[in-house]
Design a protein around this motif. Structure first.
Motif, PDB file in Angstrom:
ATOM      1  N   MET A  28       4.453   5.831  -7.101  1.00  0.00           N
ATOM      2  CA  MET A  28       3.577   6.448  -8.096  1.00  0.00           C
ATOM      3  C   MET A  28       3.757   7.964  -8.115  1.00  0.00           C
ATOM      4  O   MET A  28       3.811   8.584  -9.182  1.00  0.00           O
ATOM      5  CB  MET A  28       2.118   6.084  -7.807  1.00  0.00           C
ATOM      6  CG  MET A  28       1.751   4.648  -8.148  1.00  0.00           C
ATOM      7  SD  MET A  28       0.110   4.169  -7.528  1.00  0.00           S
ATOM      8  CE  MET A  28      -0.946   5.297  -8.450  1.00  0.00           C
ATOM      9  N   LEU A  29       3.848   8.568  -6.934  1.00  0.00           N
ATOM     10  CA  LEU A  29       4.065  10.015  -6.870  1.00  0.00           C
ATOM     11  C   LEU A  29       5.417  10.394  -7.450  1.00  0.00           C
ATOM     12  O   LEU A  29       5.544  11.377  -8.189  1.00  0.00           O
ATOM     13  CB  LEU A  29       3.960  10.481  -5.413  1.00  0.00           C
ATOM     14  CG  LEU A  29       2.581  10.365  -4.759  1.00  0.00           C
ATOM     15  CD1 LEU A  29       2.667  10.709  -3.280  1.00  0.00           C
ATOM     16  CD2 LEU A  29       1.572  11.284  -5.462  1.00  0.00           C
ATOM     17  N   VAL A  30       6.444   9.604  -7.122  1.00  0.00           N
ATOM     18  CA  VAL A  30       7.779   9.875  -7.670  1.00  0.00           C
ATOM     19  C   VAL A  30       7.766   9.720  -9.193  1.00  0.00           C
ATOM     20  O   VAL A  30       8.325  10.557  -9.912  1.00  0.00           O
ATOM     21  CB  VAL A  30       8.814   8.924  -7.035  1.00  0.00           C
ATOM     22  CG1 VAL A  30      10.158   9.026  -7.763  1.00  0.00           C
ATOM     23  CG2 VAL A  30       8.987   9.239  -5.561  1.00  0.00           C
ATOM     24  N   ALA A  31       7.126   8.663  -9.676  1.00  0.00           N
ATOM     25  CA  ALA A  31       7.075   8.426 -11.117  1.00  0.00           C
ATOM     26  C   ALA A  31       6.338   9.547 -11.838  1.00  0.00           C
ATOM     27  O   ALA A  31       6.747   9.983 -12.918  1.00  0.00           O
ATOM     28  CB  ALA A  31       6.409   7.082 -11.411  1.00  0.00           C
ATOM     29  N   ILE A  88       0.827  -1.220   0.000  1.00  0.00           N
ATOM     30  CA  ILE A  88       0.000   0.000   0.000  1.00  0.00           C
ATOM     31  C   ILE A  88       0.858   1.265   0.000  1.00  0.00           C
ATOM     32  O   ILE A  88       0.775   2.079  -0.918  1.00  0.00           O
ATOM     33  CB  ILE A  88      -0.964   0.002   1.204  1.00  0.00           C
ATOM     34  CG1 ILE A  88      -1.947  -1.169   1.094  1.00  0.00           C
ATOM     35  CG2 ILE A  88      -1.725   1.322   1.272  1.00  0.00           C
ATOM     36  CD1 ILE A  88      -2.947  -1.245   2.237  1.00  0.00           C
ATOM     37  N   LEU A  89       1.683   1.440   1.022  1.00  0.00           N
ATOM     38  CA  LEU A  89       2.432   2.692   1.154  1.00  0.00           C
ATOM     39  C   LEU A  89       3.510   2.850   0.089  1.00  0.00           C
ATOM     40  O   LEU A  89       3.572   3.879  -0.599  1.00  0.00           O
ATOM     41  CB  LEU A  89       3.056   2.763   2.556  1.00  0.00           C
ATOM     42  CG  LEU A  89       3.917   4.006   2.831  1.00  0.00           C
ATOM     43  CD1 LEU A  89       3.094   5.283   2.676  1.00  0.00           C
ATOM     44  CD2 LEU A  89       4.550   3.924   4.208  1.00  0.00           C
ATOM     45  N   SER A  90       4.344   1.838  -0.069  1.00  0.00           N
ATOM     46  CA  SER A  90       5.469   1.950  -0.999  1.00  0.00           C
ATOM     47  C   SER A  90       5.026   2.166  -2.448  1.00  0.00           C
ATOM     48  O   SER A  90       5.554   3.052  -3.129  1.00  0.00           O
ATOM     49  CB  SER A  90       6.357   0.700  -0.882  1.00  0.00           C
ATOM     50  OG  SER A  90       7.415   0.753  -1.809  1.00  0.00           O
ATOM     51  N   PRO A  91       4.046   1.401  -2.968  1.00  0.00           N
ATOM     52  CA  PRO A  91       3.607   1.672  -4.341  1.00  0.00           C
ATOM     53  C   PRO A  91       3.054   3.080  -4.538  1.00  0.00           C
ATOM     54  O   PRO A  91       3.284   3.697  -5.586  1.00  0.00           O
ATOM     55  CB  PRO A  91       2.519   0.609  -4.583  1.00  0.00           C
ATOM     56  CG  PRO A  91       2.838  -0.479  -3.625  1.00  0.00           C
ATOM     57  CD  PRO A  91       3.386   0.197  -2.418  1.00  0.00           C
ATOM     58  N   LEU A  92       2.343   3.590  -3.535  1.00  0.00           N
ATOM     59  CA  LEU A  92       1.795   4.942  -3.655  1.00  0.00           C
ATOM     60  C   LEU A  92       2.920   5.973  -3.728  1.00  0.00           C
ATOM     61  O   LEU A  92       2.864   6.912  -4.539  1.00  0.00           O
ATOM     62  CB  LEU A  92       0.884   5.245  -2.464  1.00  0.00           C
ATOM     63  CG  LEU A  92       0.247   6.639  -2.455  1.00  0.00           C
ATOM     64  CD1 LEU A  92      -0.612   6.856  -3.693  1.00  0.00           C
ATOM     65  CD2 LEU A  92      -0.572   6.847  -1.184  1.00  0.00           C
ATOM     66  N   LEU A  93       3.940   5.822  -2.902  1.00  0.00           N
ATOM     67  CA  LEU A  93       5.074   6.747  -2.946  1.00  0.00           C
ATOM     68  C   LEU A  93       5.790   6.671  -4.290  1.00  0.00           C
ATOM     69  O   LEU A  93       6.162   7.703  -4.866  1.00  0.00           O
ATOM     70  CB  LEU A  93       6.050   6.427  -1.807  1.00  0.00           C
ATOM     71  CG  LEU A  93       5.531   6.667  -0.385  1.00  0.00           C
ATOM     72  CD1 LEU A  93       6.586   6.255   0.637  1.00  0.00           C
ATOM     73  CD2 LEU A  93       5.138   8.131  -0.190  1.00  0.00           C
ATOM     74  N   TRP A 135      10.119   0.383  -8.382  1.00  0.00           N
ATOM     75  CA  TRP A 135      10.199   1.352  -9.476  1.00  0.00           C
ATOM     76  C   TRP A 135      10.121   0.662 -10.827  1.00  0.00           C
ATOM     77  O   TRP A 135       9.627   1.240 -11.800  1.00  0.00           O
ATOM     78  CB  TRP A 135      11.502   2.152  -9.373  1.00  0.00           C
ATOM     79  CG  TRP A 135      12.749   1.306  -9.403  1.00  0.00           C
ATOM     80  CD1 TRP A 135      13.385   0.756  -8.332  1.00  0.00           C
ATOM     81  CD2 TRP A 135      13.495   0.904 -10.561  1.00  0.00           C
ATOM     82  NE1 TRP A 135      14.483   0.036  -8.738  1.00  0.00           N
ATOM     83  CE2 TRP A 135      14.578   0.116 -10.094  1.00  0.00           C
ATOM     84  CE3 TRP A 135      13.353   1.139 -11.924  1.00  0.00           C
ATOM     85  CZ2 TRP A 135      15.515  -0.452 -10.961  1.00  0.00           C
ATOM     86  CZ3 TRP A 135      14.289   0.577 -12.791  1.00  0.00           C
ATOM     87  CH2 TRP A 135      15.352  -0.196 -12.305  1.00  0.00           C
ATOM     88  N   MET A 136      10.586  -0.587 -10.911  1.00  0.00           N
ATOM     89  CA  MET A 136      10.588  -1.307 -12.184  1.00  0.00           C
ATOM     90  C   MET A 136       9.165  -1.570 -12.688  1.00  0.00           C
ATOM     91  O   MET A 136       8.937  -1.688 -13.893  1.00  0.00           O
ATOM     92  CB  MET A 136      11.324  -2.641 -12.046  1.00  0.00           C
ATOM     93  CG  MET A 136      12.778  -2.521 -11.620  1.00  0.00           C
ATOM     94  SD  MET A 136      13.708  -4.063 -11.790  1.00  0.00           S
ATOM     95  CE  MET A 136      12.868  -5.144 -10.633  1.00  0.00           C
ATOM     96  N   TYR A 137       8.225  -1.674 -11.763  1.00  0.00           N
ATOM     97  CA  TYR A 137       6.851  -1.989 -12.128  1.00  0.00           C
ATOM     98  C   TYR A 137       5.951  -0.760 -12.102  1.00  0.00           C
ATOM     99  O   TYR A 137       4.890  -0.767 -12.723  1.00  0.00           O
ATOM    100  CB  TYR A 137       6.305  -3.049 -11.159  1.00  0.00           C
ATOM    101  CG  TYR A 137       7.217  -4.249 -11.040  1.00  0.00           C
ATOM    102  CD1 TYR A 137       7.177  -5.266 -11.991  1.00  0.00           C
ATOM    103  CD2 TYR A 137       8.156  -4.341 -10.021  1.00  0.00           C
ATOM    104  CE1 TYR A 137       8.029  -6.345 -11.909  1.00  0.00           C
ATOM    105  CE2 TYR A 137       9.020  -5.430  -9.932  1.00  0.00           C
ATOM    106  CZ  TYR A 137       8.954  -6.419 -10.881  1.00  0.00           C
ATOM    107  OH  TYR A 137       9.801  -7.493 -10.810  1.00  0.00           O
ATOM    108  N   THR A 138       6.379   0.292 -11.416  1.00  0.00           N
ATOM    109  CA  THR A 138       5.556   1.488 -11.268  1.00  0.00           C
ATOM    110  C   THR A 138       5.815   2.525 -12.354  1.00  0.00           C
ATOM    111  O   THR A 138       4.864   3.079 -12.927  1.00  0.00           O
ATOM    112  CB  THR A 138       5.805   2.129  -9.886  1.00  0.00           C
ATOM    113  OG1 THR A 138       5.617   1.155  -8.871  1.00  0.00           O
ATOM    114  CG2 THR A 138       4.849   3.286  -9.655  1.00  0.00           C
ATOM    115  N   ILE A 139       7.085   2.802 -12.640  1.00  0.00           N
ATOM    116  CA  ILE A 139       7.420   3.856 -13.604  1.00  0.00           C
ATOM    117  C   ILE A 139       6.804   3.603 -14.976  1.00  0.00           C
ATOM    118  O   ILE A 139       6.207   4.519 -15.567  1.00  0.00           O
ATOM    119  CB  ILE A 139       8.942   4.044 -13.692  1.00  0.00           C
ATOM    120  CG1 ILE A 139       9.470   4.671 -12.396  1.00  0.00           C
ATOM    121  CG2 ILE A 139       9.321   4.914 -14.891  1.00  0.00           C
ATOM    122  CD1 ILE A 139      10.985   4.837 -12.356  1.00  0.00           C
ATOM    123  N   PRO A 140       6.891   2.393 -15.556  1.00  0.00           N
ATOM    124  CA  PRO A 140       6.264   2.189 -16.872  1.00  0.00           C
ATOM    125  C   PRO A 140       4.761   2.444 -16.864  1.00  0.00           C
ATOM    126  O   PRO A 140       4.227   3.054 -17.803  1.00  0.00           O
ATOM    127  CB  PRO A 140       6.586   0.728 -17.194  1.00  0.00           C
ATOM    128  CG  PRO A 140       7.820   0.431 -16.413  1.00  0.00           C
ATOM    129  CD  PRO A 140       7.667   1.207 -15.138  1.00  0.00           C
TER     130      PRO A 140
END
Length: 435
Positions: free
Chosen positions: A118-121, A111-116, A413-418
């Motif tokens: 996403m904001l960075v991306a 929950i927390l890490s993916p949301l962060l 980051w490998m799964y969120t940035i794209p």
């Protein structure tokens, strides 16, 4: 003129113009993003506390210029669905006597890490932008490969204790019988980078840097002992060739198959042959031994350990009827004594934890992303940088079935940035092209 009307005349600085404040925030975000990506890409898991802190700081710095557009809203809706599944099955696991530590980890990781990230991306899509971000990845690849070379040098020169910074466990390098293998976290990052750059080497404008990056990735792959990293090279290359003709600007830059061969394929092939010859001549590494080991792992389903793990997880899924046992619950096979609820076969373990329906909810954002990329490719609207990100994502996604990269905040980051890059740039999917 009334001097009191101008605070600067009394030695008090006046208000900083909005444009200057925006530039300052942008520079601060860029500096934080560079630091974060260095920690997460080059030395992942080596400094977990500073990496987590930098992730939080970078996400906060991304907020002032954040735009809550249509694409991000859609992605956030998908994220909320996955968060609901996490909360429900974390509670189920806790009620079924799962360790409290497992519940805390699941809430942070899912929950927390993916949301962060996403904001960075989303911040990275504004500055430096997706095209410039690929340039950053090229430079980070050089540093990542250099860290591998440093690891080998320090290990053989000073022993395992000298490389404890890179791997917080029992560091080891195996160079026996022509085989080569090492234990390093950075190989996870190189899976993503290998898939991207072997798909789209033309995005590195400098020919010298391009060949250097590809050669370094290839050497790191064949000396890693990691099947997922070796597999990322052909996966990236094949996807790059399949999508090349569907990419924006393809006809302008590469007018014929022969031109494509001369500009991209031939130099790459010559470079790879040269690297193989050098390895065979000056080291004990033998490509035939590495290939045999790679083929054996693929044919055996990842080795005896993963086969046993898969059997236990399948039995656990059958025992709970595919409904889900809850986060934090494990099966008879123990992969990690420290975290017995975590398994390398992440997606099979996910079905065991949250059931078939919950796993489908988790996988749905990735499925939507893949379908959107394929639709853009079918319409010949796929930008080159998205070809890079998609190929890198696919290589990393395949690797997530054999290693728990997606459950480590330093690798998410490998799964969120794209995903964020595509949803932000194409909020409605395929754009209509005027007739």
């Amino acid at each position: 003129m009334n001097p009191s009307a101008n605070p600067s005349m009394h030695g008090v600085p006046g208000p900083v113009p909005m444009s200057e404040r925006s530039i300052t925030r942008r520079h601060l975000f860029l500096l934080a993003a560079i630091g974060l990506l260095f920690l997460a890409v080059v030395i992942p898991n080596s400094l977990p506390v500073p990496t987590a802190a930098m992730l939080g700081v970078t996400a906060v710095l991304a907020l002032p210029g954040f735009r809550f557009g249509l694409g991000f809203k859609k992605l956030l809706a998908l994220y909320m669905c996955t968060a609901m599944v996490t909360v429900i099955y974390t509670a189920i696991g806790y009620l079924n006597d799962a360790p409290p530590e497992a519940a805390a980890q699941m809430l942070v990781i899912y929950i927390l890490s993916p949301l962060l990230w996403m904001l960075v991306a989303a911040g990275l899509m504004r500055a430096p932008g997706p095209q410039r971000l690929v340039d950053w990845f090229a430079v980070l690849t050089v540093f990542a490969c250099a860290s591998v070379a440093l690891y080998f040098y320090l290990y053989f020169r000073y022993g395992a204790d000298a490389v404890s910074f890179f791997f917080k466990g029992q560091a080891n390098i195996n160079l026996q019988g022509g085989f080569a293998g090492a234990i390093m976290h950075v190989y996870g990052s190189l899976i993503f980078l290998a898939g991207g750059f072997f798909s789209s080497p033309e995005l590195i404008r400098s020919r010298l840097l391009r060949m250097a990056v590809l050669a370094m990735i290839f050497v790191c792959a064949v000396t890693s002992g990691r099947s997922a990293l070796i597999l990322a090279i052909p996966v990236g290359w094949v996807l790059g060739r399949l999508l090349a003709s569907r990419t924006v600007g393809f006809q302008r830059s590469l007018r014929s198959p022969l031109t494509r061969l001369v500009k991209v394929g031939l130099p790459m092939a010559v470079g790879m042959v040269a690297v193989v010859i050098l390895l065979q001549t000056y080291t004990s590494v033998r490509l035939d031994v590495i290939y045999d080991s790679f083929a054996d792992k693929l044919s055996s389903g990842g080795g005896s350990s993963r086969v046993g793990m898969a059997g236990s997880l399948f039995q656990g899924i059958l025992d709970n009827g595919g409904i889900g046992a809850g986060h934090g619950k494990g099966v008879s096979f123990v992969s990690s004594a420290e975290y017995p609820w975590r398994y390398e076969l992440v997606w099979l373990a996910t079905i065991y934890r949250v059931g078939l329906l919950g796993a489908a909810v988790y996988a749905f954002p990735f499925l939507v992303y893949i379908l959107r990329v394929l639709r853009l490719a079918a319409a010949r609207q796929l930008p080159p940088h998205h070809k890079f990100l998609f190929s890198a994502f696919v290589a990393a996604f395949i690797a997530s079935n054999t290693n728990p990269y997606i459950e480590a905040f330093a690798f998410q980051w490998m799964y969120t940035i794209p995903l964020v890059a595509l949803f932000v740039e194409f909020p409605s999917g395929v754009e209509r092209v005027p007739a």
